[in-house]
Design a protein around this motif. Structure first.
Motif, mmCIF file in Angstrom:
data_model
loop_
_atom_site.group_PDB
_atom_site.id
_atom_site.type_symbol
_atom_site.label_atom_id
_atom_site.label_comp_id
_atom_site.label_asym_id
_atom_site.label_seq_id
_atom_site.Cartn_x
_atom_site.Cartn_y
_atom_site.Cartn_z
ATOM 1 N N SER A 151 -3.600 -10.582 6.789
ATOM 2 C CA SER A 151 -2.551 -10.233 7.746
ATOM 3 C C SER A 151 -1.219 -10.851 7.333
ATOM 4 O O SER A 151 -0.170 -10.196 7.386
ATOM 5 N N PRO B 9 2.085 -4.409 11.192
ATOM 6 C CA PRO B 9 2.654 -3.907 12.455
ATOM 7 C C PRO B 9 3.510 -4.969 13.116
ATOM 8 O O PRO B 9 3.273 -6.172 12.959
ATOM 9 N N ASN C 137 -7.863 -4.922 12.168
ATOM 10 C CA ASN C 137 -6.648 -4.385 12.785
ATOM 11 C C ASN C 137 -5.630 -3.934 11.740
ATOM 12 O O ASN C 137 -4.961 -2.909 11.901
ATOM 13 N N ILE C 138 -5.498 -4.723 10.673
ATOM 14 C CA ILE C 138 -4.572 -4.365 9.599
ATOM 15 C C ILE C 138 -5.004 -3.059 8.936
ATOM 16 O O ILE C 138 -4.179 -2.171 8.666
ATOM 17 N N SER D 75 -6.791 -0.653 10.223
ATOM 18 C CA SER D 75 -6.574 0.451 11.159
ATOM 19 C C SER D 75 -5.103 0.842 11.226
ATOM 20 O O SER D 75 -4.765 2.018 11.394
ATOM 21 N N TYR D 76 -4.232 -0.156 11.103
ATOM 22 C CA TYR D 76 -2.789 0.117 11.133
ATOM 23 C C TYR D 76 -2.337 0.822 9.850
ATOM 24 O O TYR D 76 -1.563 1.790 9.898
ATOM 25 N N PRO E 107 -4.593 4.798 9.516
ATOM 26 C CA PRO E 107 -5.074 5.233 10.834
ATOM 27 C C PRO E 107 -5.845 6.546 10.815
ATOM 28 O O PRO E 107 -6.686 6.781 11.673
ATOM 29 N N SER F 12 -9.831 7.146 16.204
ATOM 30 C CA SER F 12 -10.262 6.075 15.315
ATOM 31 C C SER F 12 -11.022 6.700 14.149
ATOM 32 O O SER F 12 -11.334 7.894 14.161
#
Length: 311
Positions: free
Chosen positions: A44, A54, A208-209, A211-212, A215, A305
Protein backbone atom coordinates in the motif's frame (compact mmCIF):
# COMPACT_ATOMS: atom_id res chain seq x y z
CA UNK A 1 18.27 19.22 15.58
CA UNK A 2 20.55 17.82 12.90
CA UNK A 3 18.03 17.37 10.08
CA UNK A 4 17.55 19.57 7.04
CA UNK A 5 14.24 21.38 6.62
CA UNK A 6 12.67 19.73 3.59
CA UNK A 7 9.65 22.05 3.37
CA UNK A 8 7.85 24.53 5.60
CA UNK A 9 4.31 23.23 6.09
CA UNK A 10 2.54 26.18 7.72
CA UNK A 11 1.49 27.76 4.41
CA UNK A 12 0.78 24.76 2.20
CA UNK A 13 -2.50 22.94 1.63
CA UNK A 14 -3.25 19.31 2.38
CA UNK A 15 -2.85 18.14 -1.22
CA UNK A 16 0.54 19.82 -1.56
CA UNK A 17 1.61 18.31 1.77
CA UNK A 18 0.63 14.86 0.49
CA UNK A 19 2.65 15.42 -2.68
CA UNK A 20 5.76 16.15 -0.59
CA UNK A 21 5.12 13.06 1.54
CA UNK A 22 5.33 10.95 -1.60
CA UNK A 23 8.94 12.04 -2.08
CA UNK A 24 10.27 9.88 0.73
CA UNK A 25 9.52 7.56 3.64
CA UNK A 26 7.80 9.16 6.62
CA UNK A 27 7.37 8.02 10.20
CA UNK A 28 4.00 6.33 9.67
CA UNK A 29 5.46 4.57 6.61
CA UNK A 30 8.31 3.06 8.65
CA UNK A 31 6.11 0.67 10.61
CA UNK A 32 4.25 -0.41 7.46
CA UNK A 33 7.52 -1.08 5.62
CA UNK A 34 8.65 -3.14 8.63
CA UNK A 35 5.37 -5.09 8.51
CA UNK A 36 4.03 -4.05 11.94
CA UNK A 37 1.46 -1.39 11.00
CA UNK A 38 -2.03 -2.82 11.75
CA UNK A 39 -3.68 -0.62 9.10
CA UNK A 40 -1.21 -0.49 6.23
CA UNK A 41 1.03 -2.91 4.32
CA UNK A 42 4.27 -2.27 2.37
CA UNK A 43 2.44 -2.76 -0.93
CA UNK A 44 0.00 0.00 0.00
CA UNK A 45 2.84 2.40 0.87
CA UNK A 46 4.53 1.56 -2.44
CA UNK A 47 1.48 2.51 -4.52
CA UNK A 48 1.06 5.68 -2.47
CA UNK A 49 4.63 6.73 -3.29
CA UNK A 50 4.22 6.15 -7.03
CA UNK A 51 0.91 8.02 -6.97
CA UNK A 52 -1.38 5.09 -7.84
CA UNK A 53 -3.10 4.44 -4.50
CA UNK A 54 -6.70 5.49 -3.78
CA UNK A 55 -7.13 8.78 -1.96
CA UNK A 56 -7.73 8.20 1.74
CA UNK A 57 -10.81 10.01 2.98
CA UNK A 58 -10.73 11.38 6.50
CA UNK A 59 -12.82 9.24 8.85
CA UNK A 60 -14.10 9.94 12.37
CA UNK A 61 -11.04 8.36 14.00
CA UNK A 62 -8.66 10.49 11.94
CA UNK A 63 -10.71 13.65 12.49
CA UNK A 64 -10.80 13.34 16.27
CA UNK A 65 -7.15 12.34 16.33
CA UNK A 66 -6.31 15.67 14.72
CA UNK A 67 -8.70 17.66 16.91
CA UNK A 68 -7.45 16.13 20.16
CA UNK A 69 -3.75 16.35 19.30
CA UNK A 70 -3.51 19.82 20.83
CA UNK A 71 -5.33 18.64 23.96
CA UNK A 72 -2.82 15.80 24.39
CA UNK A 73 0.12 18.17 23.88
CA UNK A 74 -1.19 20.65 26.46
CA UNK A 75 -1.80 17.91 29.01
CA UNK A 76 1.73 16.59 28.49
CA UNK A 77 3.13 20.09 29.11
CA UNK A 78 0.98 20.45 32.22
CA UNK A 79 2.08 17.14 33.73
CA UNK A 80 5.79 17.38 32.90
CA UNK A 81 6.42 21.10 33.20
CA UNK A 82 8.16 21.04 29.80
CA UNK A 83 7.40 23.73 27.25
CA UNK A 84 5.97 22.33 24.03
CA UNK A 85 6.38 23.86 20.57
CA UNK A 86 4.86 23.09 17.21
CA UNK A 87 7.28 22.54 14.33
CA UNK A 88 5.52 23.41 11.08
CA UNK A 89 8.07 21.74 8.88
CA UNK A 90 8.90 18.47 7.19
CA UNK A 91 12.46 17.38 7.93
CA UNK A 92 14.90 15.35 5.88
CA UNK A 93 17.76 13.12 7.01
CA UNK A 94 21.08 14.78 6.16
CA UNK A 95 22.60 11.61 4.74
CA UNK A 96 19.64 9.41 3.76
CA UNK A 97 17.53 11.88 1.81
CA UNK A 98 14.64 9.45 1.30
CA UNK A 99 13.91 9.60 5.05
CA UNK A 100 11.43 12.36 5.96
CA UNK A 101 9.83 13.37 9.25
CA UNK A 102 6.74 15.44 9.94
CA UNK A 103 6.95 15.59 13.75
CA UNK A 104 3.97 16.75 15.84
CA UNK A 105 5.91 18.87 18.30
CA UNK A 106 9.17 19.23 20.20
CA UNK A 107 9.60 19.84 23.93
CA UNK A 108 11.98 22.16 25.74
CA UNK A 109 13.83 20.96 28.84
CA UNK A 110 16.50 22.87 30.79
CA UNK A 111 16.26 25.77 28.36
CA UNK A 112 16.88 23.88 25.11
CA UNK A 113 14.96 21.70 22.65
CA UNK A 114 15.48 18.21 24.03
CA UNK A 115 13.42 15.93 21.82
CA UNK A 116 10.26 15.05 19.93
CA UNK A 117 6.73 14.82 21.32
CA UNK A 118 4.42 12.48 19.44
CA UNK A 119 0.71 12.81 20.36
CA UNK A 120 -1.80 9.96 19.94
CA UNK A 121 -5.43 9.19 20.66
CA UNK A 122 -6.71 5.63 20.76
CA UNK A 123 -9.76 3.67 21.83
CA UNK A 124 -10.43 1.74 25.02
CA UNK A 125 -9.79 -1.60 23.29
CA UNK A 126 -6.12 -0.65 22.83
CA UNK A 127 -5.42 0.03 26.51
CA UNK A 128 -3.61 -3.31 27.02
CA UNK A 129 -0.98 -2.20 24.47
CA UNK A 130 -0.10 0.75 26.74
CA UNK A 131 0.08 -1.02 30.11
CA UNK A 132 3.21 -0.63 32.27
CA UNK A 133 6.16 0.23 29.99
CA UNK A 134 4.54 -1.03 26.78
CA UNK A 135 4.19 1.09 23.64
CA UNK A 136 2.49 -0.27 20.48
CA UNK A 137 5.20 -1.46 18.08
CA UNK A 138 4.05 0.67 15.14
CA UNK A 139 4.21 3.84 17.25
CA UNK A 140 7.59 2.90 18.69
CA UNK A 141 9.06 2.45 15.20
CA UNK A 142 7.50 5.71 14.07
CA UNK A 143 9.25 7.60 16.87
CA UNK A 144 12.59 5.85 16.24
CA UNK A 145 12.30 6.92 12.59
CA UNK A 146 11.83 10.52 13.75
CA UNK A 147 14.86 10.23 16.03
CA UNK A 148 16.86 8.88 13.10
CA UNK A 149 15.92 11.82 10.89
CA UNK A 150 16.26 14.60 13.46
CA UNK A 151 19.29 13.35 15.37
CA UNK A 152 17.61 13.75 18.78
CA UNK A 153 18.57 11.30 21.52
CA UNK A 154 15.15 11.12 23.16
CA UNK A 155 11.43 11.56 22.61
CA UNK A 156 8.15 11.30 24.44
CA UNK A 157 4.93 9.74 23.24
CA UNK A 158 1.71 10.88 24.90
CA UNK A 159 -1.65 9.21 24.40
CA UNK A 160 -5.26 9.75 25.38
CA UNK A 161 -6.84 6.29 25.71
CA UNK A 162 -10.60 5.88 25.46
CA UNK A 163 -11.14 9.56 26.15
CA UNK A 164 -10.47 9.15 29.89
CA UNK A 165 -6.96 7.81 30.46
CA UNK A 166 -3.79 9.79 29.75
CA UNK A 167 -0.30 8.26 29.56
CA UNK A 168 3.08 9.56 28.48
CA UNK A 169 6.30 7.59 28.08
CA UNK A 170 9.90 8.40 27.29
CA UNK A 171 11.59 6.74 24.31
CA UNK A 172 15.37 6.74 24.07
CA UNK A 173 17.22 6.54 20.79
CA UNK A 174 17.92 2.94 19.77
CA UNK A 175 20.87 2.92 17.38
CA UNK A 176 20.54 -0.77 16.49
CA UNK A 177 16.88 -0.37 15.57
CA UNK A 178 17.62 2.84 13.66
CA UNK A 179 20.24 1.05 11.56
CA UNK A 180 17.64 -1.60 10.77
CA UNK A 181 15.09 1.04 9.77
CA UNK A 182 17.60 2.81 7.53
CA UNK A 183 18.34 -0.47 5.75
CA UNK A 184 14.77 -1.58 5.14
CA UNK A 185 13.66 1.92 4.12
CA UNK A 186 16.61 2.19 1.71
CA UNK A 187 15.68 -1.18 0.18
CA UNK A 188 12.05 -0.09 -0.05
CA UNK A 189 12.88 3.26 -1.61
CA UNK A 190 14.95 1.51 -4.28
CA UNK A 191 11.82 -0.49 -5.16
CA UNK A 192 9.92 2.78 -5.52
CA UNK A 193 12.61 4.26 -7.75
CA UNK A 194 12.84 1.08 -9.86
CA UNK A 195 9.02 0.76 -10.01
CA UNK A 196 9.33 -2.76 -8.58
CA UNK A 197 6.50 -3.41 -6.11
CA UNK A 198 7.11 -5.44 -2.94
CA UNK A 199 5.66 -8.93 -2.69
CA UNK A 200 2.03 -9.44 -1.77
CA UNK A 201 1.73 -10.10 1.97
CA UNK A 202 -1.72 -11.58 2.50
CA UNK A 203 -3.10 -8.46 4.20
CA UNK A 204 -6.58 -7.01 3.66
CA UNK A 205 -4.77 -3.79 2.73
CA UNK A 206 -3.16 -5.61 -0.23
CA UNK A 207 -6.61 -6.92 -1.21
CA UNK A 208 -7.97 -3.38 -1.22
CA UNK A 209 -5.10 -2.12 -3.38
CA UNK A 210 -5.64 -4.90 -5.93
CA UNK A 211 -9.37 -4.17 -6.06
CA UNK A 212 -8.64 -0.49 -6.61
CA UNK A 213 -6.01 -1.05 -9.32
CA UNK A 214 -7.88 -3.76 -11.23
CA UNK A 215 -11.61 -3.28 -10.47
CA UNK A 216 -12.91 -4.98 -13.63
CA UNK A 217 -11.79 -7.85 -15.84
CA UNK A 218 -11.48 -7.39 -19.58
CA UNK A 219 -13.95 -9.83 -21.17
CA UNK A 220 -12.33 -12.82 -22.89
CA UNK A 221 -8.78 -11.56 -22.25
CA UNK A 222 -6.44 -14.49 -21.54
CA UNK A 223 -2.81 -14.64 -20.42
CA UNK A 224 -0.39 -17.47 -19.57
CA UNK A 225 1.32 -17.53 -16.16
CA UNK A 226 3.27 -20.78 -16.31
CA UNK A 227 5.96 -19.39 -14.00
CA UNK A 228 3.38 -19.46 -11.18
CA UNK A 229 2.58 -23.16 -11.51
CA UNK A 230 4.36 -24.02 -8.25
CA UNK A 231 2.51 -21.21 -6.48
CA UNK A 232 -0.80 -22.64 -7.70
CA UNK A 233 0.14 -26.08 -6.36
CA UNK A 234 1.03 -24.49 -3.02
CA UNK A 235 -2.34 -22.74 -2.97
CA UNK A 236 -4.23 -25.97 -3.62
CA UNK A 237 -2.26 -27.76 -0.87
CA UNK A 238 -2.91 -24.95 1.63
CA UNK A 239 -6.64 -24.92 0.79
CA UNK A 240 -6.79 -28.69 1.42
CA UNK A 241 -4.99 -28.22 4.76
CA UNK A 242 -7.41 -25.45 5.75
CA UNK A 243 -10.37 -27.66 4.84
CA UNK A 244 -9.05 -30.47 7.04
CA UNK A 245 -8.25 -28.11 9.93
CA UNK A 246 -11.70 -26.54 9.63
CA UNK A 247 -13.24 -30.03 9.88
CA UNK A 248 -11.18 -30.74 13.02
CA UNK A 249 -12.22 -27.35 14.47
CA UNK A 250 -15.90 -28.11 13.91
CA UNK A 251 -15.56 -31.60 15.46
CA UNK A 252 -14.12 -30.11 18.66
CA UNK A 253 -16.80 -27.40 18.78
CA UNK A 254 -19.52 -30.03 18.27
CA UNK A 255 -18.08 -32.18 21.07
CA UNK A 256 -18.17 -29.24 23.50
CA UNK A 257 -21.69 -28.25 22.43
CA UNK A 258 -22.91 -31.82 22.88
CA UNK A 259 -21.58 -31.84 26.46
CA UNK A 260 -23.06 -28.41 27.18
CA UNK A 261 -26.54 -29.48 26.07
CA UNK A 262 -28.83 -26.53 26.97
CA UNK A 263 -26.32 -24.75 29.26
CA UNK A 264 -25.41 -21.24 28.13
CA UNK A 265 -22.02 -21.16 29.91
CA UNK A 266 -19.39 -23.84 30.46
CA UNK A 267 -16.16 -23.54 32.45
CA UNK A 268 -13.21 -25.50 31.11
CA UNK A 269 -10.14 -25.04 33.27
CA UNK A 270 -9.59 -21.30 33.52
CA UNK A 271 -11.55 -20.59 30.34
CA UNK A 272 -15.22 -19.75 29.89
CA UNK A 273 -17.16 -21.01 26.88
CA UNK A 274 -20.56 -19.58 25.94
CA UNK A 275 -23.22 -21.00 23.63
CA UNK A 276 -25.91 -18.35 23.72
CA UNK A 277 -29.20 -17.92 21.94
CA UNK A 278 -28.93 -14.96 19.58
CA UNK A 279 -31.94 -13.43 17.84
CA UNK A 280 -31.36 -11.43 14.66
CA UNK A 281 -33.71 -9.94 12.09
CA UNK A 282 -32.94 -10.15 8.38
CA UNK A 283 -34.86 -9.04 5.33
CA UNK A 284 -36.13 -11.94 3.24
CA UNK A 285 -34.96 -10.52 -0.08
CA UNK A 286 -36.50 -13.33 -2.16
CA UNK A 287 -39.92 -12.81 -0.60
CA UNK A 288 -39.62 -9.04 -0.90
CA UNK A 289 -38.69 -9.29 -4.58
CA UNK A 290 -41.65 -11.59 -5.25
CA UNK A 291 -44.33 -9.72 -3.27
CA UNK A 292 -43.08 -6.09 -3.48
CA UNK A 293 -40.94 -5.89 -6.62
CA UNK A 294 -41.23 -2.09 -6.86
CA UNK A 295 -39.86 -1.65 -3.32
CA UNK A 296 -37.16 -4.23 -3.97
CA UNK A 297 -36.01 -2.38 -7.09
CA UNK A 298 -36.06 0.95 -5.25
CA UNK A 299 -33.67 -0.24 -2.54
CA UNK A 300 -31.65 -2.81 -4.42
CA UNK A 301 -28.04 -1.69 -4.78
CA UNK A 302 -25.77 -3.13 -7.44
CA UNK A 303 -22.34 -4.23 -6.28
CA UNK A 304 -19.42 -5.14 -8.49
CA UNK A 305 -16.44 -7.34 -7.66
CA UNK A 306 -14.15 -9.90 -9.27
CA UNK A 307 -14.49 -13.59 -8.32
CA UNK A 308 -11.29 -15.64 -8.12
CA UNK A 309 -11.72 -19.34 -9.02
CA UNK A 310 -9.50 -22.27 -9.91
CA UNK A 311 -10.84 -24.88 -12.33
Amino acid sequence: MQANIFIQTSDIGHEEWLSYRRLGCGGSDAAAIAGVNPWKSPISVYFEKIGEAPEIEENERMYWGNVLEDVVAKEFAKRTGFKVQRRNAMYQHKEHEFMLANVDRVYIKDGHVAGILECKTTNEYSKDQWEDDKIPNHYYLQVQHYLAVTGFQEAYIAALIGGNKFVYKKINRDEELIEYLIKIEADFWKMVQDKTPPAMDGSSDADNILSYLYPESEPEKEIHLDTLEDKLKDLERIKADIKELDKQKKEIEQTIKNEMEDAEIAHIGERKVTWKTVISNRIDSKKLKKEKPEIYEQYCKESKSRRFQIK
